[in-house]
Design a protein around this motif. Structure first.
Motif, mmCIF file in Angstrom:
data_model
loop_
_atom_site.group_PDB
_atom_site.id
_atom_site.type_symbol
_atom_site.label_atom_id
_atom_site.label_comp_id
_atom_site.label_asym_id
_atom_site.label_seq_id
_atom_site.Cartn_x
_atom_site.Cartn_y
_atom_site.Cartn_z
ATOM 1 N N GLY A 255 0.816 -1.203 0.000
ATOM 2 C CA GLY A 255 0.000 0.000 0.000
ATOM 3 C C GLY A 255 0.854 1.259 0.000
ATOM 4 O O GLY A 255 1.943 1.298 0.586
ATOM 5 N N ASN A 257 0.253 4.137 1.408
ATOM 6 C CA ASN A 257 0.211 4.909 2.643
ATOM 7 C C ASN A 257 0.706 4.060 3.815
ATOM 8 O O ASN A 257 0.014 3.137 4.261
ATOM 9 C CB ASN A 257 -1.214 5.387 2.920
ATOM 10 N N ASP A 260 -1.552 3.125 6.759
ATOM 11 C CA ASP A 260 -2.596 2.114 6.615
ATOM 12 C C ASP A 260 -2.201 0.779 7.231
ATOM 13 O O ASP A 260 -3.070 -0.050 7.547
ATOM 14 C CB ASP A 260 -2.927 1.882 5.135
ATOM 15 N N GLN A 261 -0.908 0.538 7.382
ATOM 16 C CA GLN A 261 -0.427 -0.790 7.765
ATOM 17 C C GLN A 261 -0.685 -1.090 9.248
ATOM 18 O O GLN A 261 -0.913 -0.194 10.057
ATOM 19 C CB GLN A 261 1.072 -0.907 7.462
ATOM 20 N N LYS A 288 -8.341 -5.111 9.256
ATOM 21 C CA LYS A 288 -8.386 -4.100 8.200
ATOM 22 C C LYS A 288 -8.964 -4.697 6.921
ATOM 23 O O LYS A 288 -8.660 -5.829 6.563
ATOM 24 C CB LYS A 288 -6.977 -3.540 7.923
ATOM 25 N N TRP A 290 -9.250 -3.899 2.814
ATOM 26 C CA TRP A 290 -8.499 -3.151 1.809
ATOM 27 C C TRP A 290 -9.192 -3.194 0.461
ATOM 28 O O TRP A 290 -9.831 -4.187 0.114
ATOM 29 C CB TRP A 290 -7.104 -3.745 1.651
ATOM 30 N N LYS A 296 -5.498 0.301 -0.872
ATOM 31 C CA LYS A 296 -5.678 1.251 0.224
ATOM 32 C C LYS A 296 -6.645 0.682 1.256
ATOM 33 O O LYS A 296 -7.633 0.037 0.905
ATOM 34 C CB LYS A 296 -6.191 2.585 -0.304
ATOM 35 N N CYS A 297 -6.360 0.934 2.522
ATOM 36 C CA CYS A 297 -7.231 0.478 3.601
ATOM 37 C C CYS A 297 -8.516 1.315 3.604
ATOM 38 O O CYS A 297 -8.470 2.540 3.650
ATOM 39 C CB CYS A 297 -6.510 0.605 4.940
ATOM 40 N N THR A 300 -11.141 -0.064 9.181
ATOM 41 C CA THR A 300 -10.380 -0.690 10.267
ATOM 42 C C THR A 300 -11.307 -0.954 11.442
ATOM 43 O O THR A 300 -11.984 -0.047 11.929
ATOM 44 C CB THR A 300 -9.216 0.206 10.725
#
Length: 432
Positions: A255, A257, A260-261, A288, A290, A296-297, A300
């Motif tokens: 990803g 961003n 996001d992880q 999460k 995606w 992209k996430c 969450t």
């Protein structure tokens, strides 16, 4: 209209009301109404009443505008899986877990850690702490379970080889095999290990024991899953960053961003059956969801299991729901359209906290949810729609069950344990 018919219609109406109240989060009001009406079986959360209201409202609008009324065909056909948006009256079409029987047992030389069914339901792969992978043929296991012992004793060595349920044993990892998945269309098996590698096996070739290609990762592997097309492989490791590999070129994508992880090692990954999204869980307690194109996430679920480690997650067949389990001994059903927990399946753990990771899974029709109880090594089973507990099934293992996988096509599952064994269970057809 007869009085009996009116009573039945009122029962249906009250069931719709109770289900809608549960669905909208008005649990106390729903329980109060249910205590008065006493519906049987229990009413699951459902949005059907609101859907019917919308359909009637649209029909009235179209009548007033003198337009042709379109046909409405949103209801799910029997056997197509769980869909609480419309379901209130559902008859289960499959057997509960307590009616399954052990048909075959295979043993590794160390703890059995993971198992996976082929999408056709015809093959099972098991992985072990002894670094080996076994591939078993379901039809051969069933045939062996019904063949009398005296007939089996008369088989020649050649016949024993031809009829043996274990069709392949693969050795190419240097440490424990932690995760497996079959390619949906090609005769390939992907495996992940604590030796930091992902390996791809062409299991159609009887003489092949080693992988024909591999990926060297930066951390021990914990989970992986093929895209429904087979073109991509979703990978989770001890590192918090989720990876997506092109299964042909082995190019890696992450990803864009970093925020996001996850913030801890990954524990489970899965693609939605329509391929539009994927989900991941972690030791950080978060789940999460995606976007399958942009990586992209989009959602969450923070501290999804009371802050405990999330152990497993699986999408429903219609990609509307996510079934998860955690070390809090709870199993939850999340509705992705509203980003909320819809049902909690309780009663699997006496102490509440689990020591080991294991999986919660749907059965092949999604009528039931299965989850092993760590302390008693028995299998808990719930009605997936109303969370009613069914009878327990004693799994017969001498240690905690570390992996559970149900066939996507029939009444069969496999349980893997610390006692080195993988047990194949099947619901045999009953005859009068």
């Amino acid at each position: 209209m007869s009085e009996e018919m009116q009573v039945k219609q009122r029962e249906v109406m009250y069931r719709l009301m109770i289900s809608q109240l549960f669905y909208d989060g008005y649990k106390d009001q729903a329980v109060s109404l249910a205590q008065v009406i006493k519906p049987y079986p229990a009413c699951p959360p459902s949005d059907r009443l609101f859907s019917l209201f919308n359909v009637g409202h649209k029909l009235e609008e179209e009548k007033s505008e003198a337009k042709e009324v379109p046909k409405v065909n949103n209801f799910v056909a029997p056997g197509s899986g769980i869909d609480l948006e419309f379901e209130t009256e559902v008859t289960t079409i499959s057997a509960e877990a307590s009616l399954y029987e052990t048909c075959y047992v295979t043993a590794h030389k160390a703890a059995c850690r993971t198992a996976r069914f082929h999408p056709t339901g015809q093959l099972i792969a098991t992985g072990s702490e002894d670094c080996s992978i076994k591939i078993l043929d379901v039809e051969r296991m069933l045939a062996k379970s019904v063949t009398p012992a005296d007939i089996l004793a008369m088989e020649t060595h050649q016949q024993q080889m031809e009829n043996h349920p274990v069709i392949r044993t693969l050795y190419d990892h240097a440490e424990e095999v932690t995760c497996l998945d079959f390619h949906p269309y090609e005769q390939l098996l992907a495996s992940g290990s604590k030796d930091f590698s992902i390996r791809f096996f062409e299991y159609s070739k009887p003489s092949v024991k080693k992988a024909y290609k591999s990926i060297q990762e930066a951390a021990p592997l914990r989970c992986l899953a093929f895209h429904p097309s087979g073109d991509y492989l979703l990978v989770g490791t001890e590192h918090p960053t989720l990876r997506v590999y092109d299964s042909r070129t082995l190019q890696c994508f992450v990803g864009s961003n970093p925020q996001d992880q996850h913030k801890a090692p990954l524990t489970a990954v899965d693609w939605s059956p329509n391929g539009n999204m994927y989900a991941s869980s972690s030791k950080d307690g978060d789940i999460k969801v995606w976007d399958g194109v942009s990586n992209k996430c989009v959602t969450t679920f923070r501290l999804a299991h009371q802050g405990q480690q999330v152990c497993s997650l699986y999408f429903s067949r219609n990609s509307k729901y996510l079934l998860t389990s955690g070390k809090d001994s709870l199993v939850k059903l999340w509705e992705l359209s509203t980003n909320r927990c819809l049902i909690v399946y309780t009663g699997a753990g006496a102490t509440g906290k689990m020591d080991h990771r294991t999986q919660a899974v749907f059965n092949h029709t999604e009528d039931y949810v299965l989850f092993p109880d760590e302390k008693t090594t028995s299998l808990c089973c719930w009605d997936s729609r109303n969370a009613e507990r069914q009878n327990l099934l004693a799994l017969g293992h001498n240690g905690p069950v570390r992996a559970l996988a149900h066939s996507p096509t029939g009444p069969a599952f496999v349980s893997c344990s610390e006692d080195y064994r993988a047990r194949f269970w099947y619901r045999k057809a009953t005859t009068d």
